[in-house]
Design a protein around this motif. Structure first.
Motif, PDB file in Angstrom:
ATOM      1  N   VAL A  45       0.868  -1.186   0.000  1.00 18.17           N
ATOM      2  CA  VAL A  45       0.000   0.000   0.000  1.00 18.17           C
ATOM      3  C   VAL A  45       0.908   1.240   0.000  1.00 18.17           C
ATOM      4  N   LEU A  46       1.056   1.799  -1.189  1.00 17.49           N
ATOM      5  CA  LEU A  46       1.903   2.989  -1.330  1.00 17.49           C
ATOM      6  C   LEU A  46       1.267   4.173  -0.621  1.00 17.49           C
ATOM      7  N   ARG A  47       2.044   5.179  -0.241  1.00 18.17           N
ATOM      8  CA  ARG A  47       3.469   5.140  -0.416  1.00 18.17           C
ATOM      9  C   ARG A  47       4.192   4.712   0.858  1.00 18.17           C
ATOM     10  N   GLY A  48       3.493   4.840   1.985  1.00 21.03           N
ATOM     11  CA  GLY A  48       4.143   4.634   3.272  1.00 21.03           C
ATOM     12  C   GLY A  48       4.806   3.285   3.466  1.00 21.03           C
ATOM     13  N   ALA A  71      -3.321   4.113  -1.647  1.00 20.03           N
ATOM     14  CA  ALA A  71      -4.508   4.620  -0.960  1.00 20.03           C
ATOM     15  C   ALA A  71      -4.096   5.852  -0.183  1.00 20.03           C
ATOM     16  N   SER A  72      -5.014   6.768  -0.028  1.00 23.29           N
ATOM     17  CA  SER A  72      -4.674   7.984   0.699  1.00 23.29           C
ATOM     18  C   SER A  72      -5.848   8.448   1.538  1.00 23.29           C
ATOM     19  N   GLU A 103       0.916  -2.887   4.999  1.00 23.98           N
ATOM     20  CA  GLU A 103       0.749  -1.487   5.400  1.00 23.98           C
ATOM     21  C   GLU A 103       1.918  -1.045   6.272  1.00 23.98           C
ATOM     22  N   ASP A 104       2.176   0.241   6.298  1.00 19.83           N
ATOM     23  CA  ASP A 104       3.202   0.745   7.208  1.00 19.83           C
ATOM     24  C   ASP A 104       2.642   0.962   8.607  1.00 19.83           C
ATOM     25  N   ILE A 105       1.423   1.492   8.689  1.00 19.84           N
ATOM     26  CA  ILE A 105       0.865   1.806  10.015  1.00 19.84           C
ATOM     27  C   ILE A 105      -0.660   1.696  10.003  1.00 19.84           C
ATOM     28  N   GLY A 109      -7.509   2.847  11.415  1.00 17.51           N
ATOM     29  CA  GLY A 109      -7.914   1.544  10.888  1.00 17.51           C
ATOM     30  C   GLY A 109      -8.778   1.642   9.639  1.00 17.51           C
ATOM     31  N   LEU A 110      -9.106   2.854   9.233  1.00 17.09           N
ATOM     32  CA  LEU A 110     -10.014   3.045   8.099  1.00 17.09           C
ATOM     33  C   LEU A 110      -9.447   2.531   6.780  1.00 17.09           C
ATOM     34  N   THR A 111      -8.171   2.785   6.544  1.00 11.31           N
ATOM     35  CA  THR A 111      -7.571   2.391   5.263  1.00 11.31           C
ATOM     36  C   THR A 111      -7.607   0.875   5.112  1.00 11.31           C
ATOM     37  N   ASP A 163       5.433   9.518   6.671  1.00 11.04           N
ATOM     38  CA  ASP A 163       5.687  10.921   6.351  1.00 11.04           C
ATOM     39  C   ASP A 163       4.895  11.886   7.218  1.00 11.04           C
ATOM     40  N   ARG A 169      10.168  10.538   4.919  1.00  8.99           N
ATOM     41  CA  ARG A 169      10.037   9.115   4.587  1.00  8.99           C
ATOM     42  C   ARG A 169      11.392   8.425   4.527  1.00  8.99           C
TER      43      ARG A 169
HETATM   44  C1  PRP Z   1      -1.241   6.391   5.888  1.00  7.83           C
HETATM   45  C2  PRP Z   1      -0.587   5.037   6.087  1.00  7.83           C
HETATM   46  C3  PRP Z   1      -1.735   4.076   6.039  1.00  7.83           C
HETATM   47  C4  PRP Z   1      -2.880   4.884   6.619  1.00  7.83           C
HETATM   48  C5  PRP Z   1      -3.129   4.488   8.048  1.00  7.83           C
HETATM   49  O1  PRP Z   1      -1.437   6.622   4.529  1.00  7.83           O
HETATM   50  O2  PRP Z   1       0.360   4.787   5.075  1.00  7.83           O
HETATM   51  O3  PRP Z   1      -2.041   3.675   4.725  1.00  7.83           O
HETATM   52  O4  PRP Z   1      -2.494   6.268   6.542  1.00  7.83           O
HETATM   53  O5  PRP Z   1      -4.046   5.319   8.677  1.00  7.83           O
HETATM   54  P1  PRP Z   1      -5.507   4.856   9.105  1.00  7.83           P
HETATM   55  O6  PRP Z   1      -5.391   3.580   9.851  1.00  7.83           O
HETATM   56  O7  PRP Z   1      -5.968   6.004   9.996  1.00  7.83           O
HETATM   57  O8  PRP Z   1      -6.365   4.743   7.862  1.00  7.83           O
HETATM   58  P2  PRP Z   1      -1.590   8.093   3.898  1.00  7.83           P
HETATM   59  O9  PRP Z   1      -3.027   8.374   3.584  1.00  7.83           O
HETATM   60  O10 PRP Z   1      -0.907   9.104   4.761  1.00  7.83           O
HETATM   61  O11 PRP Z   1      -0.814   7.919   2.519  1.00  7.83           O
HETATM   62  P3  PRP Z   1       0.759   7.569   2.297  1.00  7.83           P
HETATM   63  O12 PRP Z   1       0.946   6.094   2.589  1.00  7.83           O
HETATM   64  O13 PRP Z   1       1.001   7.878   0.861  1.00  7.83           O
HETATM   65  O14 PRP Z   1       1.571   8.430   3.232  1.00  7.83           O
END
Ligand code: PRP
Length: 183
Positions: A45-48, A71-72, A103-105, A109-111, A163, A169
């Motif tokens: 899941v870019l970019r993180g 996803a953003s 995923e990075d983080i 939890g919405l993403t 980021d 990053r």
């Molecule tokens: C960040 C991160 C996850 C998401 C987590 O993405 O990379 O995909 O948020 O947050 P959540 O659990 O509250 O949904 P971001 O939208 O910042 O895009 P990026 O990966 O390009 O930085």
């Protein structure tokens, strides 16, 4: 243009490069064994997640295919907008495939919830979720993640792909950003 170095904006280091690589190697070994005879479709899941994804895949001793989606939901702030936008989809047929969503983080939890629901409709054999960091926050409707690197406090962290406003990053460690940098 920013004239301070990224390091100057870090309040403290939460996980060093060495700690990160050790934990990623453990996760990679575990996942490599789990998927030894399954040729998973690894989805970054870019970019993180990009830095974590490439390190993790290299630690998994099994055949795999890889793909990248984007996803953003944060746009440029420190709080989720509450709306997830799929910026780039996968073009690979997911039917009967073992998907590993990386995923990075996980914060609100919405993403992850959005992506799991979306990919379930494509009839994969299984979906496994992996997040490098899982924030220790209690939010309604927050799904658990199958594999996670570290559970972290509710602080704004950057580095190793994560980021703030698209900066930081490239730091090789996970650090907590000084408040003055985003207030
Ligand atoms: C960040 C991160 C996850 C998401 C987590 O993405 O990379 O995909 O948020 O947050 P959540 O659990 O509250 O949904 P971001 O939208 O910042 O895009 P990026 O990966 O390009 O930085």
């Amino acid at each position: 243009m920013l004239i301070r170095t990224p390091e100057e904006d870090i309040k403290y280091v939460l996980y060093t490069e060495e700690q990160i690589q050790k934990r990623v190697a453990e996760l990679g070994q575990e996942l490599g064994e789990k998927f030894r005879d399954k040729t998973p479709l690894m989805i970054c899941v870019l970019r993180g997640a990009s830095f974590f994804f490439t390190d993790l895949c290299r630690q998994m001793k099994c055949h795999m295919n890889i793909d990248f989606i984007s996803a953003s939901s944060y746009f440029s702030g420190t709080k989720s907008s509450g709306t997830v936008r799929l910026v780039k989809d996968s073009s690979i047929d997911m039917t009967d495939r073992h998907l590993v969503l990386v995923e990075d983080i996980i914060d609100s939890g919405l993403t992850l919830q959005y992506l799991e629901r979306l990919f379930e409709t494509r009839k994969p054999a299984s979906i496994t979720t992996v997040a490098f960091l899982d924030k220790d926050v209690k939010k309604p409707n927050r799904n658990g993640v199958d594999y996670r690197g570290f559970v972290i406090p509710d602080e704004f962290v950057v580095g190793y792909g994560l980021d703030y406003a698209d900066y930081y990053r490239n730091l090789p460690y996970i650090g907590v950003l000084k408040e003055e940098c985003y207030q």
